[in-house]
Design a protein around this motif. Structure first.
Motif, PDB file in Angstrom:
ATOM      1  N   GLY A 195      29.826  27.635  47.880  1.00  6.36           N
ATOM      2  CA  GLY A 195      31.436  27.248  48.273  1.00  6.36           C
ATOM      3  C   GLY A 195      32.330  27.794  47.262  1.00  6.36           C
ATOM      4  N   ARG A 196      32.042  27.654  46.044  1.00  5.04           N
ATOM      5  CA  ARG A 196      33.197  28.318  45.232  1.00  5.04           C
ATOM      6  C   ARG A 196      32.950  30.000  45.215  1.00  5.04           C
ATOM      7  N   HIS A 197      31.928  30.297  45.555  1.00  3.60           N
ATOM      8  CA  HIS A 197      31.667  31.839  45.404  1.00  3.60           C
ATOM      9  C   HIS A 197      32.648  32.330  46.711  1.00  3.60           C
ATOM     10  N   SER A 198      32.492  31.693  47.706  1.00  2.26           N
ATOM     11  CA  SER A 198      33.300  31.975  49.050  1.00  2.26           C
ATOM     12  C   SER A 198      34.738  31.945  48.698  1.00  2.26           C
ATOM     13  N   GLU A 199      35.366  30.796  48.081  1.00  2.06           N
ATOM     14  CA  GLU A 199      36.598  30.767  47.688  1.00  2.06           C
ATOM     15  C   GLU A 199      36.985  31.899  46.926  1.00  2.06           C
ATOM     16  N   TRP A 200      36.168  32.490  45.777  1.00  2.00           N
ATOM     17  CA  TRP A 200      36.546  33.212  44.996  1.00  2.00           C
ATOM     18  C   TRP A 200      36.731  34.636  45.571  1.00  2.00           C
ATOM     19  N   LEU A 201      35.800  34.953  46.470  1.00  2.00           N
ATOM     20  CA  LEU A 201      35.492  36.030  47.210  1.00  2.00           C
ATOM     21  C   LEU A 201      36.624  36.408  48.070  1.00  2.00           C
ATOM     22  N   SER A 202      36.991  35.173  49.080  1.00  3.16           N
ATOM     23  CA  SER A 202      38.090  35.260  49.943  1.00  3.16           C
ATOM     24  C   SER A 202      39.134  35.541  49.304  1.00  3.16           C
ATOM     25  N   ALA A 203      39.442  35.014  48.266  1.00  2.59           N
ATOM     26  CA  ALA A 203      40.780  35.154  47.325  1.00  2.59           C
ATOM     27  C   ALA A 203      40.926  36.425  47.017  1.00  2.59           C
ATOM     28  N   PHE A 204      39.777  36.932  46.561  1.00  2.00           N
ATOM     29  CA  PHE A 204      39.692  38.284  45.871  1.00  2.00           C
ATOM     30  C   PHE A 204      39.991  39.491  46.971  1.00  2.00           C
ATOM     31  N   TYR A 205      39.416  39.316  48.063  1.00  2.00           N
ATOM     32  CA  TYR A 205      39.431  40.353  49.246  1.00  2.00           C
ATOM     33  C   TYR A 205      40.886  40.007  49.710  1.00  2.00           C
ATOM     34  N   ARG A 206      41.360  38.927  49.973  1.00  2.00           N
ATOM     35  CA  ARG A 206      42.800  38.620  50.244  1.00  2.00           C
ATOM     36  C   ARG A 206      43.768  39.306  49.434  1.00  2.00           C
ATOM     37  N   LYS A 207      43.590  39.568  48.337  1.00  2.00           N
ATOM     38  CA  LYS A 207      44.443  40.081  47.296  1.00  2.00           C
ATOM     39  C   LYS A 207      44.209  41.702  47.405  1.00  2.00           C
ATOM     40  N   HIS A 208      42.982  41.863  47.261  1.00  2.00           N
ATOM     41  CA  HIS A 208      42.810  43.516  47.272  1.00  2.00           C
ATOM     42  C   HIS A 208      42.272  44.258  48.463  1.00  2.00           C
ATOM     43  N   ASN A 209      41.863  43.528  49.407  1.00  2.00           N
ATOM     44  CA  ASN A 209      41.540  44.237  50.827  1.00  2.00           C
ATOM     45  C   ASN A 209      41.334  43.241  51.818  1.00  2.00           C
ATOM     46  N   PRO A 210      42.159  42.991  52.383  1.00  2.00           N
ATOM     47  CA  PRO A 210      42.319  41.564  53.506  1.00  2.00           C
ATOM     48  C   PRO A 210      41.341  42.274  54.675  1.00  2.00           C
TER      49      PRO A 210
END
Length: 146
Positions: free
Chosen positions: A99-114
């Motif tokens: 769950g945390r990895h999913s949150e982190w990765l989603s936030a990362f892609y939201r910022k860098h490559n939506p």
């Protein structure tokens, strides 16, 4: 009188003391009183030195902790269920890391490559147990680690 003043060394001809004269009741009573006084003196000496009886402390700790363990386990489970408490794993991620990895990765892609937001579940499945490697690769590619 009797054998009180005699040496405690055994007679080689009488190793079990079978031929020694029997002590009287008064002598036996006197010997027992001396033994009690000596034991009390040893106890008093130990107490006056301020020594801690570590055996008793250890036994008390074992008894108390064994009784508290089920309560503490239940308490931590309840707090974790409420989201108020979590155990940190060796990688710094809680056991519910997916769950945390999913949150982190989603936030990362939201910022860098939506456009990659839909790839998050597939990437996490591919890198399950090796999330650090995924984050390292993303850090090299985008210049920032999730």
């Amino acid at each position: 009188a009797g054998s009180m003043g005699k040496s405690k060394l055994r007679d080689p001809d009488d190793p079990f003391g079978e031929n020694r004269p029997q002590e009287t009741r008064a002598e036996a009573r006197q010997r027992m009183q001396q033994a009690k006084r000596a034991a009390a003196t040893r106890r008093d000496d130990a107490d006056s030195k301020g020594g801690v009886r570590w055996g008793a402390v250890a036994m008390l700790a074992i008894i108390l902790l064994s009784g508290l363990m089920p309560f503490l386990a239940n308490l931590t489970d309840s707090l974790a269920a409420l989201g108020l408490f979590s155990f940190a794993a060796s990688s710094g991620v809680a056991p519910d890391g997916a769950g945390r990895h999913s949150e982190w990765l989603s936030a990362f892609y939201r910022k860098h490559n939506p456009t990659k937001m839909g790839d998050v579940p597939g990437l996490l499945a591919k890198y399950k147990g090796r999330e650090d490697a995924l984050f390292r690769k993303l850090g090299e590619k985008y210049g920032e680690r999730p």
